[in-house]
Design a protein around this motif. Structure first.
Motif, PDB file in Angstrom:
ATOM      1  N   ARG A 278       0.845  -1.200   0.000  1.00 41.88           N
ATOM      2  CA  ARG A 278       0.000   0.000   0.000  1.00 41.88           C
ATOM      3  C   ARG A 278       0.877   1.246   0.000  1.00 41.88           C
ATOM      4  O   ARG A 278       1.870   1.325   0.727  1.00 41.88           O
ATOM      5  CB  ARG A 278      -0.919   0.043   1.227  1.00 41.88           C
ATOM      6  N   SER A 279       0.513   2.223  -0.824  1.00 41.14           N
ATOM      7  CA  SER A 279       1.238   3.494  -0.858  1.00 41.14           C
ATOM      8  C   SER A 279       0.674   4.447   0.189  1.00 41.14           C
ATOM      9  O   SER A 279      -0.550   4.584   0.312  1.00 41.14           O
ATOM     10  CB  SER A 279       1.100   4.149  -2.244  1.00 41.14           C
ATOM     11  N   VAL A 280       1.556   5.093   0.923  1.00 37.73           N
ATOM     12  CA  VAL A 280       1.155   6.184   1.815  1.00 37.73           C
ATOM     13  C   VAL A 280       1.560   7.475   1.108  1.00 37.73           C
ATOM     14  O   VAL A 280       2.752   7.782   0.988  1.00 37.73           O
ATOM     15  CB  VAL A 280       1.838   6.077   3.198  1.00 37.73           C
ATOM     16  N   LYS A 281       0.593   8.200   0.603  1.00 45.00           N
ATOM     17  CA  LYS A 281       0.889   9.392  -0.206  1.00 45.00           C
ATOM     18  C   LYS A 281       1.273  10.542   0.726  1.00 45.00           C
ATOM     19  O   LYS A 281       0.440  11.302   1.191  1.00 45.00           O
ATOM     20  CB  LYS A 281      -0.314   9.717  -1.092  1.00 45.00           C
ATOM     21  N   ASN A 282       2.572  10.630   0.945  1.00 49.35           N
ATOM     22  CA  ASN A 282       3.099  11.541   1.961  1.00 49.35           C
ATOM     23  C   ASN A 282       2.889  13.015   1.647  1.00 49.35           C
ATOM     24  O   ASN A 282       3.020  13.869   2.521  1.00 49.35           O
ATOM     25  CB  ASN A 282       4.593  11.263   2.209  1.00 49.35           C
ATOM     26  N   ASN A 283       2.549  13.328   0.397  1.00 47.41           N
ATOM     27  CA  ASN A 283       2.304  14.726   0.015  1.00 47.41           C
ATOM     28  C   ASN A 283       0.817  15.062  -0.021  1.00 47.41           C
ATOM     29  O   ASN A 283       0.437  16.134  -0.487  1.00 47.41           O
ATOM     30  CB  ASN A 283       2.934  15.019  -1.351  1.00 47.41           C
ATOM     31  N   LYS A 284      -0.033  14.162   0.460  1.00 45.38           N
ATOM     32  CA  LYS A 284      -1.480  14.376   0.378  1.00 45.38           C
ATOM     33  C   LYS A 284      -2.165  14.289   1.747  1.00 45.38           C
ATOM     34  O   LYS A 284      -3.326  13.912   1.853  1.00 45.38           O
ATOM     35  CB  LYS A 284      -2.098  13.390  -0.614  1.00 45.38           C
ATOM     36  N   HIS A 285      -1.430  14.636   2.784  1.00 44.56           N
ATOM     37  CA  HIS A 285      -1.967  14.704   4.141  1.00 44.56           C
ATOM     38  C   HIS A 285      -2.637  13.400   4.586  1.00 44.56           C
ATOM     39  O   HIS A 285      -3.814  13.399   4.976  1.00 44.56           O
ATOM     40  CB  HIS A 285      -2.958  15.875   4.266  1.00 44.56           C
ATOM     41  N   PRO A 286      -1.892  12.291   4.571  1.00 44.59           N
ATOM     42  CA  PRO A 286      -2.458  11.056   5.127  1.00 44.59           C
ATOM     43  C   PRO A 286      -2.578  11.181   6.641  1.00 44.59           C
ATOM     44  O   PRO A 286      -1.824  11.930   7.272  1.00 44.59           O
ATOM     45  CB  PRO A 286      -1.415  10.002   4.745  1.00 44.59           C
ATOM     46  N   VAL A 287      -3.507  10.458   7.229  1.00 41.19           N
ATOM     47  CA  VAL A 287      -3.636  10.434   8.689  1.00 41.19           C
ATOM     48  C   VAL A 287      -3.113   9.085   9.167  1.00 41.19           C
ATOM     49  O   VAL A 287      -3.615   8.037   8.762  1.00 41.19           O
ATOM     50  CB  VAL A 287      -5.091  10.644   9.138  1.00 41.19           C
ATOM     51  N   ILE A 288      -2.085   9.116  10.012  1.00 43.70           N
ATOM     52  CA  ILE A 288      -1.441   7.897  10.508  1.00 43.70           C
ATOM     53  C   ILE A 288      -1.836   7.708  11.962  1.00 43.70           C
ATOM     54  O   ILE A 288      -1.607   8.578  12.806  1.00 43.70           O
ATOM     55  CB  ILE A 288       0.089   7.991  10.366  1.00 43.70           C
ATOM     56  N   MET A 289      -2.450   6.568  12.257  1.00 41.61           N
ATOM     57  CA  MET A 289      -3.005   6.317  13.582  1.00 41.61           C
ATOM     58  C   MET A 289      -2.251   5.189  14.301  1.00 41.61           C
ATOM     59  O   MET A 289      -1.560   4.376  13.679  1.00 41.61           O
ATOM     60  CB  MET A 289      -4.482   5.963  13.461  1.00 41.61           C
ATOM     61  N   SER A 290      -2.427   5.140  15.597  1.00 35.21           N
ATOM     62  CA  SER A 290      -1.779   4.135  16.444  1.00 35.21           C
ATOM     63  C   SER A 290      -2.199   2.716  16.039  1.00 35.21           C
ATOM     64  O   SER A 290      -3.361   2.475  15.685  1.00 35.21           O
ATOM     65  CB  SER A 290      -2.169   4.379  17.902  1.00 35.21           C
ATOM     66  N   PRO A 291      -1.266   1.746  16.121  1.00 41.75           N
ATOM     67  CA  PRO A 291      -1.628   0.352  15.798  1.00 41.75           C
ATOM     68  C   PRO A 291      -2.629  -0.244  16.773  1.00 41.75           C
ATOM     69  O   PRO A 291      -3.204  -1.299  16.501  1.00 41.75           O
ATOM     70  CB  PRO A 291      -0.281  -0.377  15.860  1.00 41.75           C
ATOM     71  N   SER A 292      -2.857   0.427  17.890  1.00 39.32           N
ATOM     72  CA  SER A 292      -3.823  -0.092  18.865  1.00 39.32           C
ATOM     73  C   SER A 292      -5.231  -0.162  18.274  1.00 39.32           C
ATOM     74  O   SER A 292      -6.074  -0.939  18.743  1.00 39.32           O
ATOM     75  CB  SER A 292      -3.836   0.775  20.126  1.00 39.32           C
ATOM     76  N   TYR A 293      -5.498   0.631  17.234  1.00 41.42           N
ATOM     77  CA  TYR A 293      -6.820   0.603  16.601  1.00 41.42           C
ATOM     78  C   TYR A 293      -7.035  -0.651  15.765  1.00 41.42           C
ATOM     79  O   TYR A 293      -8.154  -0.906  15.304  1.00 41.42           O
ATOM     80  CB  TYR A 293      -7.019   1.837  15.731  1.00 41.42           C
ATOM     81  N   ALA A 294      -5.969  -1.432  15.543  1.00 45.12           N
ATOM     82  CA  ALA A 294      -6.103  -2.648  14.726  1.00 45.12           C
ATOM     83  C   ALA A 294      -7.154  -3.591  15.303  1.00 45.12           C
ATOM     84  O   ALA A 294      -7.804  -4.341  14.564  1.00 45.12           O
ATOM     85  CB  ALA A 294      -4.749  -3.353  14.628  1.00 45.12           C
ATOM     86  N   LYS A 295      -7.336  -3.534  16.608  1.00 42.78           N
ATOM     87  CA  LYS A 295      -8.309  -4.439  17.254  1.00 42.78           C
ATOM     88  C   LYS A 295      -9.743  -4.134  16.841  1.00 42.78           C
ATOM     89  O   LYS A 295     -10.650  -4.942  17.093  1.00 42.78           O
ATOM     90  CB  LYS A 295      -8.186  -4.337  18.769  1.00 42.78           C
ATOM     91  N   ASN A 296      -9.969  -3.003  16.178  1.00 44.67           N
ATOM     92  CA  ASN A 296     -11.317  -2.627  15.752  1.00 44.67           C
ATOM     93  C   ASN A 296     -11.637  -3.060  14.321  1.00 44.67           C
ATOM     94  O   ASN A 296     -12.787  -2.931  13.887  1.00 44.67           O
ATOM     95  CB  ASN A 296     -11.500  -1.108  15.847  1.00 44.67           C
ATOM     96  N   PHE A 297     -10.628  -3.550  13.585  1.00 45.13           N
ATOM     97  CA  PHE A 297     -10.813  -3.738  12.153  1.00 45.13           C
ATOM     98  C   PHE A 297     -10.766  -5.215  11.748  1.00 45.13           C
ATOM     99  O   PHE A 297      -9.880  -5.958  12.184  1.00 45.13           O
ATOM    100  CB  PHE A 297      -9.752  -2.953  11.382  1.00 45.13           C
ATOM    101  N   GLU A 298     -11.715  -5.566  10.882  1.00 44.89           N
ATOM    102  CA  GLU A 298     -11.781  -6.931  10.361  1.00 44.89           C
ATOM    103  C   GLU A 298     -10.487  -7.289   9.631  1.00 44.89           C
ATOM    104  O   GLU A 298      -9.915  -6.469   8.912  1.00 44.89           O
ATOM    105  CB  GLU A 298     -12.962  -7.081   9.398  1.00 44.89           C
ATOM    106  N   GLY A 299     -10.087  -8.534   9.800  1.00 46.88           N
ATOM    107  CA  GLY A 299      -8.871  -9.008   9.149  1.00 46.88           C
ATOM    108  C   GLY A 299      -7.631  -8.789   9.978  1.00 46.88           C
ATOM    109  O   GLY A 299      -6.591  -9.422   9.742  1.00 46.88           O
ATOM    110  N   TYR A 300      -7.699  -7.891  10.953  1.00 45.93           N
ATOM    111  CA  TYR A 300      -6.560  -7.591  11.818  1.00 45.93           C
ATOM    112  C   TYR A 300      -6.837  -7.999  13.268  1.00 45.93           C
ATOM    113  O   TYR A 300      -5.971  -8.546  13.938  1.00 45.93           O
ATOM    114  CB  TYR A 300      -6.202  -6.103  11.757  1.00 45.93           C
ATOM    115  N   LYS A 301      -8.047  -7.718  13.718  1.00 48.25           N
ATOM    116  CA  LYS A 301      -8.355  -8.048  15.120  1.00 48.25           C
ATOM    117  C   LYS A 301      -8.284  -9.551  15.356  1.00 48.25           C
ATOM    118  O   LYS A 301      -7.935 -10.001  16.451  1.00 48.25           O
ATOM    119  CB  LYS A 301      -9.717  -7.492  15.518  1.00 48.25           C
ATOM    120  N   GLN A 302      -8.585 -10.352  14.320  1.00 47.61           N
ATOM    121  CA  GLN A 302      -8.514 -11.800  14.479  1.00 47.61           C
ATOM    122  C   GLN A 302      -7.070 -12.280  14.658  1.00 47.61           C
ATOM    123  O   GLN A 302      -6.814 -13.296  15.296  1.00 47.61           O
ATOM    124  CB  GLN A 302      -9.133 -12.494  13.254  1.00 47.61           C
TER     125      GLN A 302
END
Length: 474
Positions: A278-302
């Motif tokens: 996955r590309s993180v488009k560093n010139n387009k104001h991406p929002v980078i969040m803590s990995p602790s939120y992974a527990k909320n997302f399908e495919g990662y929390k499992q």
């Protein structure tokens, strides 16, 4: 740091071929307190530009408004540039600004012989509230009320968000009104999605983004496609050899399946969808969040935090894999460049393809703006880059054509006539295309029995005829 919230209304959708017709902007501090009088200016159309009828309907710009506006496009851009420079350094923010308004800003400055990257130089940074509200809704679903599409996805159109959330927005699609509405959306994010707002302040420049992705072993990002924000939990692999965007491995996938693949197979696997890189488009104001939120997302929390960390460590400890990914991306970029090189790029489209201005041309641009019109004509012949010579003469044609010799005037006038009277499907808007759009829009608004818009279409038809008559005898 202060913020410049800004918005443009334009003559159409193409940042290369259309123009800004209205600028709205306001300077605020980090508590959203207004620090200066707002900027609200409007200009006339450039000679030889055919507007898109629907764009003028959306922003309620009648031919009468265009005719009575004495400020020229060059004059408006000069005023905007002066004000934005006075307000710098700041974070320049809009609503869908990085994809739309920012492109108009850059190319307008480029074609008027100003520094096009104003919002990224001199300590300036940039952000986009549309990307923020999409992210905020993903992490804090109840932070803002949103209308829903037929497919059940949240809709983030500014006018609809303001209506649902009780934000005053009396004149949607007028520049300053949209600016003030955007400020109110920003306040909601800061208040109701504070971690998203805080994270967004750390990624308003490429340098900041790059520092975070290289430092953090695991982090969350999101991409918006098919009408929905989608989260990814990733680890950094390398920077793209052509675009310099951080390339990250999606930890939903098992790295062990890719680390020892033969090169040709890996190249094919990386092309497949869903993409594992996955590309993180560093010139387009991406929002980078803590990995602790992974527990909320399908495919990662499992998978759980330990498994995600294990997978990230596998990537980080395998330099050979990182190098192979970088090589594959380089080869793909070269293949794309080879195809793109076969497509002609005109001066108006060349901001990225043509490179930066040389120092001597930059100095001449500064002299150009200070000179009288005869001096501007003299300088127009001295640019080392043909693009800037062309832009200089177009500006003289638009602003003070009497200064041009007859032959030079006719050359420019005829070139414009050839473009706008063309019956081909051109990149820019043409007179025939505008008339067809007006006819199609009449059918639509007759069904709606919208007499006001039908009257405006009649006026627009007359306005396009005036443009046609001016150039058909060229």
């Amino acid at each position: 740091m202060n913020y410049v919230f800004y918005d443009f209304e334009t003559s159409g959708r193409s940042s290369s071929w259309d123009q800004i017709i209205e600028v709205g902007a306001i300077l605020v501090n980090d508590d959203f307190q207004v620090l200066a009088d707002p900027l609200n200016i409007r200009c006339s159309l450039k000679p030889g530009l055919v507007p898109e009828p629907y764009a003028l309907i959306v922003n309620n710009t009648t031919p009468q408004i265009l005719r009575k506006t004495n400020l020229s496009h060059y004059g408006m851009i000069s005023q905007m540039h002066e004000q934005f420079s006075k307000w710098s350094p700041a974070v320049f923010v809009g609503y869908n600004s990085i994809s739309f308004d920012e492109e108009f800003l850059r190319k307008s400055l480029f074609k008027t012989l100003n520094e096009p990257y104003l919002t990224q130089y001199s300590g300036n940074k940039r952000g986009d509230i549309l990307g923020l509200i999409r992210t905020a809704h993903l992490y804090y679903p109840n932070c803002i009320k949103t209308p829903m599409s037929d497919k059940g996805n949240a809709v983030f159109k500014l006018a609809e968000l303001t209506e649902m959330n009780g934000i005053k927005h009396d004149q949607a699609h007028t520049a300053l009104s949209d600016v003030m509405a955007t400020v109110e959306i920003a306040k909601i994010i800061k208040d109701k999605a504070p971690s998203v707002w805080k994270a967004s302040l750390m990624t308003t420049s490429k340098t900041e983004v790059n520092s975070i992705v290289e430092k953090e072993k695991i982090f969350c990002v999101n991409e918006y496609f098919y009408g929905k924000a989608r989260p990814f939990v990733v680890t950094f692999v390398c920077f793209h050899p052509k675009y310099n965007w951080p390339q990250c491995f999606d930890l939903k996938s098992d790295p062990s399946l890719y680390l020892k693949m033969p090169y040709a197979q890996l190249k094919e696997e990386l092309k497949k969808s869903p993409k594992v890189i996955r590309s993180v488009k560093n010139n387009k104001h991406p929002v980078i969040m803590s990995p602790s939120y992974a527990k909320n997302f399908e495919g990662y929390k499992q998978l759980g935090a330990d498994k995600l960390l294990e997978r990230a460590n596998m990537i980080q400890s395998n330099k050979e894999f990182k190098d192979r990914v970088a090589k594959i991306l380089s080869e793909e970029a070269e293949e794309k460049e080879a195809l793109d090189s076969q497509i002609g790029v005109m001066a108006e489209e060349s901001i990225y393809a043509g490179g930066f201005a040389k120092p001597e041309d930059q100095k001449m641009m500064a002299d150009f703006h200070k000179s009288d019109w005869k001096g501007k004509l003299h300088l127009s012949e001295k640019f080392s880059d043909e693009r800037f010579s062309y832009f200089a003469k177009r500006l003289i044609y638009e602003e003070n054509p009497e200064v041009l010799g007859k032959d030079e005037y006719k050359k420019i006038h005829r070139a414009i006539a050839g473009q706008i009277l063309s019956t081909n499907d051109e990149k820019w808007n043409t007179v025939p295309k505008a008339f067809k759009d007006i006819d199609d829009l009449r059918v639509k608004y007759e069904e709606l029995k919208d007499e006001k818009t039908l009257a405006m279409l009649d006026d627009l038809s007359e306005y396009i005829e005036e443009i046609q008559k001016k150039y058909e005898s060229a």
